[in-house]
Design an enzyme around this catalytic site. Structure first.
Site, PDB file in Angstrom:
ATOM      1  CG  ASP A  57      -0.043  -0.811   1.979  1.00 18.97           C
ATOM      2  OD1 ASP A  57       1.061   0.366   2.780  1.00 18.97           O
ATOM      3  OD2 ASP A  57      -0.788  -1.261   3.387  1.00 18.97           O
ATOM      4  CE1 TYR A  92       2.186  -4.178  10.036  1.00 16.87           C
ATOM      5  CE2 TYR A  92       1.666  -1.856   9.084  1.00 16.87           C
ATOM      6  CZ  TYR A  92       1.898  -3.404   9.059  1.00 16.87           C
ATOM      7  OH  TYR A  92       2.513  -4.036   7.998  1.00 16.87           O
TER       8      TYR A  92
END
Length: 523
Positions: free
Chosen positions: A86, A235
């Site tokens: 990404d 994350y």
């Protein structure tokens, strides 16, 4: 008198027999070309760069991007690395990547230098640490992300002409993130060691910021996703005690200051025996660094220090199938930690085995596992088996490092690699056109993401080379970083191409630069 035709036949037979002997000799000399793998692993980081690219950029299909990052906050956040496939800059895994790249240089500087890759390794580190220094705008302020994962993942666009929001997110005293600040401190401290001899002024700058970030992390405790919720979607951190210990271990190694050793030894938390070592869980790394202190006689081999050492060794025992709770292995011999991006855990665990083999060998020591004695040579043999698997010695005969070997993933889940380069097709690719024209296209990526390590095969060695299969086909910067040190250590100094030239009696040649000409992709 023999006829000319029989003489000719005899000559041909002699040549063929001789050629067979030479080919057999060459085949016996061949092995995994670690030198090539090392070069390509570092090249990958140039493909992940965000910001204004330098004139010596070797990955020519990439262009400038994210040139206004930080503008919304009135600061300069240009630079750093895109995390995976990404276009978001996630600070947490980026910092861990830089710690692992730095650890690779700290341990294997001589090997990297011998292969003329030390400067490329330091350049890869500095591209990231320069960004971390920018992101650390005040002692108690750290910018942790640029770009929004939700909006970014809803589009399939090249970074060079992306139109998705480039929002800047930060932590501070009122919105803490001990995990993020601690990992950033570890990264900068480790990098300060890596740069100490070649660039002492830069090393001192890194160390100053590392100390401030450590103080920020321990004095303002909290999980960073509680302050920056968008980061937690992608994350999420499971805790911050490991990062505080990780940072203190690296700061002690960088400074020798007893304050950091006291923090590490006085925490009362060794983490227990871990099941993995990753961007989220640093305990196993802390344990191996602490074990080195024990082996070197810098701390007593008792109490908490003994626990650190024992637990780190138990993790390695489990990887070598000699522990109480062994890591699963695929039928082909690969460690199997999970179905999503398994290779990130394989490379980190294997790195720990490699560095610990050297720590043990220096002291003529070994590990007593439940399943038997483990010598340093056993750890290296294990590491070699895992690296060789990644580089093609597996049931699929496929390298999971892109661009390495004759067969490797061609549909890597990566926006920039899967769309024509701006340099060959400057027409803008919109958010949804990227999906319609490129993501769903059942064909190899137009750009080879050389050196990237994809998520890899499943627990049964199966791999699906499909762009949509992000569990297997997406690469990430944290995957490759440990391999830099691993391959440097495993490289025995002679590449297969060198062996061929030696076998034929010809001098070897070297390639000083990697051109931008397209690579031939396997069918």
């Amino acid at each position: 008198m023999a006829s000319s035709s029989s003489c000719c036949s005899s000559s041909i037979v002699g040549v063929l027999v001789g050629l067979g002997v030479v080919l057999a000799h060459i085949h016996g000399c061949l092995g995994v070309d670690y030198k090539e793998a090392l070069t390509k692993s570092l090249l990958y980081y140039e493909a992940q760069r965000s910001g204004k690219l330098p004139q010596n950029q070797r990955v020519q299909w990439r262009g400038d991007s994210g040139l206004h990052d930080g503008k919304d906050a009135g600061i300069d956040l240009v630079g750093g690395y895109y995390d995976a496939g990404d276009n978001v800059k996630f600070g947490f895994p980026m910092a861990f990547t830089l710690t692992m790249l730095s650890w690779s240089v700290v341990e294997y500087k001589a090997q990297l230098g011998a292969k003329h890759e030390l400067q490329n390794a330091l350049t890869a580190i500095k591209w990231g640490t320069d960004y971390l220094l920018k992101a650390h705008t005040e002692p108690n302020v750290m910018y942790c992300e640029v770009g929004d994962g939700d909006s970014d993942h809803s589009c399939w666009m090249r970074p060079e002409d992306m139109t998705t929001p480039r929002t800047s997110f930060r932590i501070d005293s009122q919105h803490p993130g001990s995990d993020l600040a601690g990992e950033s401190a570890a990264a900068l401290a480790a990098a300060s060691v890596a740069f100490k001899s070649s660039n002492p002024a830069y090393s001192n700058t890194l160390l100053r910021h590392a100390k401030q970030l450590f103080d920020f992390a321990r004095n303002n405790q909290g999980l960073y996703q509680n302050s920056v919720s968008v980061a937690g979607k992608f994350y999420s951190s499971s805790g911050f005690q490991d990062e505080l210990l990780w940072a203190s271990a690296w700061l002690y190694r960088a400074t020798g200051d007893q304050t950091y050793l006291n923090y590490l030894g006085g925490s009362g938390n060794t983490g227990g025996t871990r099941t993995m070592f990753s961007w989220d869980d640093k305990f196993a790394g802390v344990q191996i660094l602490a074990a080195k202190l024990v082996l070197d006689g810098k701390v007593q081999a008792s109490g908490l220090w003994s626990d650190f050492k024992s637990q780190g060794e138990q993790f390695l025992c489990s990887c070598l199938q000699k522990g109480n709770n062994n890591v699963k292995k695929s039928p082909g011999g690969l460690l199997s930690f999970g179905d999503w991006n398994n290779l990130q855990y394989v490379t980190t665990a294997t790195f720990l085995a490699t560095v610990y083999s050297d720590y043990l060998a220096a002291k003529h020591a070994s590990i007593q596992c439940v399943g038997g004695l483990v010598q340093p040579s056993d750890l290296i043999a294990f590491a070699k088996s895992q690296v060789d698997y990644i580089l093609g010695s597996n049931p699929n005969r496929m390298s999971y490092m892109v661009g390495f070997g004759s067969k490797y993933p061609t549909q890597v889940h990566h926006r920039g690699a899967s769309i024509d380069s701006m340099k060959t097709n400057p027409s803008p690719v919109s958010c949804q056109d990227g999906f319609n024209l490129w993501f769903y296209r059942n064909a190899p990526n137009p750009n080879v993401l050389t050196g990237a390590v994809v998520g890899g095969p499943d627990a049964n060695d199966g791999y699906s080379d499909q762009r949509s299969n992000y569990n297997m086909a997406e690469a990430a910067i944290a995957n490759t970083a440990p391999l830099v040190g691993l391959i440097s250590r495993l490289n025995n100094g002679i590449s297969p191409s060198d062996r061929i030239h030696s076998a034929l009696g010809y001098p070897a040649f070297t390639v000083s630069t990697i051109t931008s000409t397209p690579e031939v992709r396997p069918s």
